[in-house]
Design an enzyme around this catalytic site. Structure first.
Site, PDB file in Angstrom:
ATOM      1  N   LYS A   1      34.570  83.331  49.464  1.00 38.87           N
ATOM      2  CA  LYS A   1      33.531  84.098  48.772  1.00 38.87           C
ATOM      3  C   LYS A   1      32.176  83.452  49.013  1.00 38.87           C
ATOM      4  O   LYS A   1      31.181  84.120  49.294  1.00 38.87           O
ATOM      5  CB  LYS A   1      33.832  84.147  47.265  1.00 38.87           C
ATOM      6  CG  LYS A   1      35.001  85.061  46.917  1.00 38.87           C
ATOM      7  CD  LYS A   1      35.454  84.875  45.477  1.00 38.87           C
ATOM      8  CE  LYS A   1      36.644  85.762  45.151  1.00 38.87           C
ATOM      9  NZ  LYS A   1      37.188  85.526  43.805  1.00 38.87           N
TER      10      LYS A   1
ATOM     11  N   ASP B   1      32.109  89.579  37.417  1.00 40.69           N
ATOM     12  CA  ASP B   1      33.444  90.139  37.576  1.00 40.69           C
ATOM     13  C   ASP B   1      33.819  91.099  36.447  1.00 40.69           C
ATOM     14  O   ASP B   1      34.941  91.606  36.413  1.00 40.69           O
ATOM     15  CB  ASP B   1      34.479  88.995  37.646  1.00 40.69           C
ATOM     16  CG  ASP B   1      35.164  88.948  39.006  1.00 40.69           C
ATOM     17  OD1 ASP B   1      35.344  90.030  39.600  1.00 40.69           O
ATOM     18  OD2 ASP B   1      35.516  87.860  39.468  1.00 40.69           O
TER      19      ASP B   1
ATOM     20  N   GLN C   1      36.708  81.470  38.480  1.00 42.27           N
ATOM     21  CA  GLN C   1      37.935  81.829  39.196  1.00 42.27           C
ATOM     22  C   GLN C   1      39.161  81.683  38.289  1.00 42.27           C
ATOM     23  O   GLN C   1      39.337  80.655  37.643  1.00 42.27           O
ATOM     24  CB  GLN C   1      38.070  80.942  40.445  1.00 42.27           C
ATOM     25  CG  GLN C   1      39.245  81.278  41.335  1.00 42.27           C
ATOM     26  CD  GLN C   1      39.141  82.635  42.035  1.00 42.27           C
ATOM     27  OE1 GLN C   1      38.059  83.057  42.434  1.00 42.27           O
ATOM     28  NE2 GLN C   1      40.251  83.321  42.158  1.00 42.27           N
TER      29      GLN C   1
END
Ligand code: NDP
Length: 279
Positions: free
Chosen positions: A50, A117, A94
């Site tokens: 990413k 997210d 994450q």
């Protein structure tokens, strides 16, 4: 006739080129902070990938790698610092987090404008209510694949196998928001194959190699395989690709399907967080 194979890598590449172009016109660089706690090797690979893609697109990125024994308070302290940091527009934490840390607490702490997210409880609620201002990257990538391929979502029977908070539930909400008739299946679902066989759009997000076999798929269906499973040195999805592709009309491969789209959506989401903050 064998299925058309949907090239997620190619769709993602076009999106990334567009992003790069857009970013090059900005006065200030958008910034992404990725936070990773513990030693999960897959998480490290994802975060590294990413970051590299962000850098290619001209996005500033920084990585915060914390040890497994990090306390919840220490992690929250870092999040608060990133919330205040003017270089940072998007915060990615994450998953999975170590068991002693509450992901709900952590995502509640992320400033809503920086929630790249869409995992904060407020954004989860907004998505269910039909507001897609900030949605998780993988579900967004799945929907984009369907839209870019011209697959009709409204009115379709969509079956989602898997009900995780990061893939199954949000993609089901996004399909419902687009007027599909949605069924969500999970490990306790009875007669799974009977249900998946009704699907015009079948999304597999389980994490079990090859569990969707051709007898579970309707002729002419669009099959999106989210699964990433390592078997030996190979990466395979949740769908028995070779057999199912003979029956479906569209199918995504693993690798090269949903994976690259997830990264492309992260960049899109970073840019939209930037626009909200810098407007
Ligand atoms: P989770 O393990 O969180 O969820 C798996 C889901 O599958 C659960 O809802 C579980 O049901 C369900 N399930 C398990 N066994 C069965 C079964 N036999 N029949 C029906 N349903 C079953 O996984 P994630 O959602 O995080 O990830 C799913 C897959 O997608 C993984 O392979 C992961 O690596 C991959 N992934 C890929 C991404 C990408 O970018 N391509 C991004 C994120 C994930 P229950 O709730 O009852 O336990």
């Amino acid at each position: 006739m064998p299925a058309q194979i949907i090239d997620g890598k190619e769709i993602a590449k076009k999106i990334l080129e567009k992003m790069k172009q857009e970013v090059s016109t900005l006065q200030k660089k958008p910034g992404l902070a990725a936070v990773i706690v513990g030693d999960n090797p897959a998480s490290k690979i994802y975060v590294g990938m990413k970051r590299k893609t962000c850098e290619k697109a001209g996005i500033y990125s920084e990585e915060h790698k914390l040890p497994e024994k990090t306390t919840q308070e220490e992690l929250l302290k870092l999040i608060r610092k990133l919330n205040e940091d003017e270089k940072i527009h998007a915060i990615l934490v994450q998953l999975p987090l170590p068991q002693h840390i509450s992901s709900e607490k952590v995502f509640s702490e992320v400033l809503l404008q920086k929630d790249v997210d869409g995992f904060s409880p407020v954004n989860v609620g907004r998505l269910v209510a039909g507001n897609e201002n900030s949605v998780p990257c993988t579900p967004k990538g799945i929907i984009r694949i369907l839209e870019e391929t011209g697959i009709e979502i409204a009115g379709a029977n969509a079956v989602v196998v898997g009900r995780s908070n990061i893939v199954g539930k949000p993609v089901a909400s996004m399909l419902l928001n687009r007027n599909a008739t949605v069924t969500v299946c999970h490990s306790k679902t009875k007669n799974l194959g009977e249900i998946t066989k009704q699907a015009d759009i079948l999304i597999a997000a389980v994490g079990k190699p090859g569990m969707i076999t051709e007898d579970m798929v309707k002729e002419g269906a669009a099959v999106v395989d989210v699964g990433i499973n390592k078997t030996g040195n190979e990466l395979v999805g949740d769908v028995d690709f070779e057999k199912v592709k003979e029956k479906a009309a569209w199918i995504t491969p693993v690798p090269g399907g949903v994976g690259p789209m997830t990264v492309a959506m992260l960049l899109e989401n970073t840019l939209s967080r930037y626009r909200e903050i810098e407007k």
